[in-house]
Scaffold this active site. Structure first.
Site, PDB file in Angstrom:
ATOM      1  N   TYR A  32       0.828  -1.203   0.000  1.00 28.23           N
ATOM      2  CA  TYR A  32       0.000   0.000   0.000  1.00 28.23           C
ATOM      3  C   TYR A  32       0.860   1.251   0.000  1.00 28.23           C
ATOM      4  O   TYR A  32       2.088   1.184   0.139  1.00 28.23           O
ATOM      5  CB  TYR A  32      -0.935  -0.005   1.218  1.00 28.23           C
ATOM      6  CG  TYR A  32      -0.264   0.348   2.535  1.00 28.23           C
ATOM      7  CD1 TYR A  32       0.588  -0.539   3.170  1.00 28.23           C
ATOM      8  CD2 TYR A  32      -0.482   1.595   3.122  1.00 28.23           C
ATOM      9  CE1 TYR A  32       1.202  -0.195   4.376  1.00 28.23           C
ATOM     10  CE2 TYR A  32       0.116   1.936   4.324  1.00 28.23           C
ATOM     11  CZ  TYR A  32       0.961   1.044   4.948  1.00 28.23           C
ATOM     12  OH  TYR A  32       1.576   1.393   6.121  1.00 28.23           O
ATOM     13  N   ARG A  51       7.648   3.828  -5.164  1.00 31.47           N
ATOM     14  CA  ARG A  51       7.828   2.906  -4.032  1.00 31.47           C
ATOM     15  C   ARG A  51       6.766   1.810  -4.052  1.00 31.47           C
ATOM     16  O   ARG A  51       7.052   0.659  -3.695  1.00 31.47           O
ATOM     17  CB  ARG A  51       7.817   3.659  -2.700  1.00 31.47           C
ATOM     18  CG  ARG A  51       8.170   2.762  -1.517  1.00 31.47           C
ATOM     19  CD  ARG A  51       8.330   3.533  -0.224  1.00 31.47           C
ATOM     20  NE  ARG A  51       7.082   4.157   0.187  1.00 31.47           N
ATOM     21  CZ  ARG A  51       6.959   4.959   1.250  1.00 31.47           C
ATOM     22  NH1 ARG A  51       8.033   5.242   1.993  1.00 31.47           N
ATOM     23  NH2 ARG A  51       5.793   5.491   1.563  1.00 31.47           N
ATOM     24  N   ARG A  99      -8.245 -20.445  -0.397  1.00 28.85           N
ATOM     25  CA  ARG A  99      -7.188 -20.171   0.576  1.00 28.85           C
ATOM     26  C   ARG A  99      -6.080 -21.219   0.553  1.00 28.85           C
ATOM     27  O   ARG A  99      -6.329 -22.413   0.736  1.00 28.85           O
ATOM     28  CB  ARG A  99      -7.774 -20.089   1.995  1.00 28.85           C
ATOM     29  CG  ARG A  99      -6.748 -19.636   3.023  1.00 28.85           C
ATOM     30  CD  ARG A  99      -7.332 -19.560   4.423  1.00 28.85           C
ATOM     31  NE  ARG A  99      -6.345 -19.026   5.356  1.00 28.85           N
ATOM     32  CZ  ARG A  99      -5.382 -19.756   5.918  1.00 28.85           C
ATOM     33  NH1 ARG A  99      -5.295 -21.049   5.658  1.00 28.85           N
ATOM     34  NH2 ARG A  99      -4.497 -19.180   6.736  1.00 28.85           N
ATOM     35  N   HIS A 101      -1.457 -21.055   1.151  1.00 21.30           N
ATOM     36  CA  HIS A 101      -0.357 -20.127   1.383  1.00 21.30           C
ATOM     37  C   HIS A 101       0.385 -19.779   0.099  1.00 21.30           C
ATOM     38  O   HIS A 101       0.713 -18.625  -0.153  1.00 21.30           O
ATOM     39  CB  HIS A 101       0.619 -20.691   2.417  1.00 21.30           C
ATOM     40  CG  HIS A 101       0.096 -20.597   3.817  1.00 21.30           C
ATOM     41  ND1 HIS A 101      -1.083 -21.175   4.203  1.00 21.30           N
ATOM     42  CD2 HIS A 101       0.590 -19.977   4.914  1.00 21.30           C
ATOM     43  CE1 HIS A 101      -1.303 -20.916   5.489  1.00 21.30           C
ATOM     44  NE2 HIS A 101      -0.301 -20.182   5.945  1.00 21.30           N
ATOM     45  N   LYS A 145       6.539  -1.858   2.017  1.00 24.10           N
ATOM     46  CA  LYS A 145       5.346  -1.236   2.621  1.00 24.10           C
ATOM     47  C   LYS A 145       4.185  -2.217   2.457  1.00 24.10           C
ATOM     48  O   LYS A 145       3.310  -2.072   1.598  1.00 24.10           O
ATOM     49  CB  LYS A 145       5.057   0.128   1.972  1.00 24.10           C
ATOM     50  CG  LYS A 145       4.179   1.021   2.861  1.00 24.10           C
ATOM     51  CD  LYS A 145       4.286   2.468   2.443  1.00 24.10           C
ATOM     52  CE  LYS A 145       3.263   3.360   3.129  1.00 24.10           C
ATOM     53  NZ  LYS A 145       3.420   3.493   4.580  1.00 24.10           N
ATOM     54  N   LEU A 201      11.353   1.291   6.905  1.00 27.67           N
ATOM     55  CA  LEU A 201      10.751   1.766   5.668  1.00 27.67           C
ATOM     56  C   LEU A 201      11.473   3.059   5.305  1.00 27.67           C
ATOM     57  O   LEU A 201      11.578   3.966   6.139  1.00 27.67           O
ATOM     58  CB  LEU A 201       9.249   2.042   5.846  1.00 27.67           C
ATOM     59  CG  LEU A 201       8.582   2.499   4.559  1.00 27.67           C
ATOM     60  CD1 LEU A 201       8.388   1.325   3.598  1.00 27.67           C
ATOM     61  CD2 LEU A 201       7.262   3.182   4.832  1.00 27.67           C
TER      62      LEU A 201
END
Ligand code: PSZ
Length: 288
Positions: A32, A51, A99, A101, A145, A201
């Site tokens: 994000y 980024r 679902r 992994h 991020k 970050l």
């Protein structure tokens, strides 16, 4: 009506729904950005978008749009919501699939973005805020991020429960960053901040203020500092997209310097504001 960006469509907020098996929802499998809008214009928008692409690449997520297409859509979103001063929150997940992994073979990324009115935190920037120290229990890819923020949230909650604005994190006595900000100290007229490694970050605000330091004659040391250095600092501040340059005047109940925003911090705030005005135009307050 609030308009949000859902993949490449502009829809009402109600029309934007998340699948229960979206990998962002189930695993935090996504990345994000938060971009500041001043006077209807993005501040350091290019850096944030770059980024986002870098974060996506680091988690091997291929974005279904170009930087130019994204920029154009974000500007449309700002216009449709008549946003003057605020933020755009944007995220992209690996999408919905049964679902498991391992990455799905099928399924495409899900992108969402929305705007929010957020004033500049002027009173806090003028007076300074307090912080606590907390252990940095996060993973070793803090340079991404990513949507996985539990380590950050636990630290921020601890700060808030103690009436503080931010938690400054450390690994075995070495300060890394804030729970949602980068951390800085001034000692003997030098600025210290953790180098841009996997442990922090690399904030866009951090980069911008490092760029501004030579102009005010402030030497920058991208070197890690310790909790002892933090306690003995002349000035301490944190930096982020929404908090800008936020003086820390007390840490764990102990005064920093003379418990007021320091001179270098104030100088940085002033050149930072000038940089905003250079990019986005005059900063005026609009009543809503
Ligand atoms: O609205 C908010 O409170 C925001 S908007 C961005 C942040 C907080 N923080 C970003 C951030 C972060 O989460 C961590 C762990 N380190 C540093 C930063 C600063 O990054 P920039 O300057 O790019 O916002």
């Amino acid at each position: 009506m609030t308009i949000v960006l859902y993949n490449d469509q502009f829809v009402s907020r109600e029309e934007c729904t998340v699948d229960i098996e979206d990998r962002g929802y189930q695993f935090g499998d996504g990345v994000y950005e938060v971009i500041r809008i001043y006077s209807g214009k993005m501040f350091t928008g290019k850096e944030h978008i770059t980024r986002l692409f870098e974060s996506a690449e680091k988690i091997r997520l291929e974005l279904p749009f170009t930087k130019e297409e994204l920029t154009e859509n974000l500007y449309k979103l700002v216009e449709k919501n008549n946003l003057h001063t605020g933020t755009i929150y944007l995220q992209v997940t690996r999408g919905a699939s049964a679902r498991q992994h391992q990455f799905p073979l099928e399924g495409k990324p899900v992108f969402t973005a929305y705007t929010k009115e957020v004033a500049r935190p002027e009173a806090q920037m003028n007076e300074g805020v307090t912080a606590i120290i907390a252990e940095d229990v996060r993973w070793l890819r803090c340079d991404i991020k990513s949507l996985n923020l539990l380590g950050n949230l636990l630290a921020k909650q601890e700060a808030y429960s103690q009436g503080s604005f931010e938690a400054i994190l450390h690994r075995e006595g070495t300060v890394t960053e804030g729970s949602s900000s980068n951390a800085f100290i001034i000692k003997n007229n030098k600025l210290f901040t953790h180098p841009a490694t996997n442990l922090i970050l690399n904030g866009i605000t951090r980069r911008e203020l490092i760029r501004l330091c030579p102009g005010i004659g402030l030497e920058v040391k991208e070197e890690a500092f310790t909790l002892d250095d933090l306690q003995a600092a002349d000035e301490v501040f944190i930096a982020s997209t929404t908090a800008e340059i936020m003086p820390i005047v007390q840490i764990d109940g102990k005064a920093v310097g003379n418990a007021a925003p320091g001179e270098w911090t104030q100088k940085l705030q002033s050149v930072f504001k000038a940089s905003i005005q250079e990019q986005c135009g005059e900063l005026v307050k609009v009543e809503r």
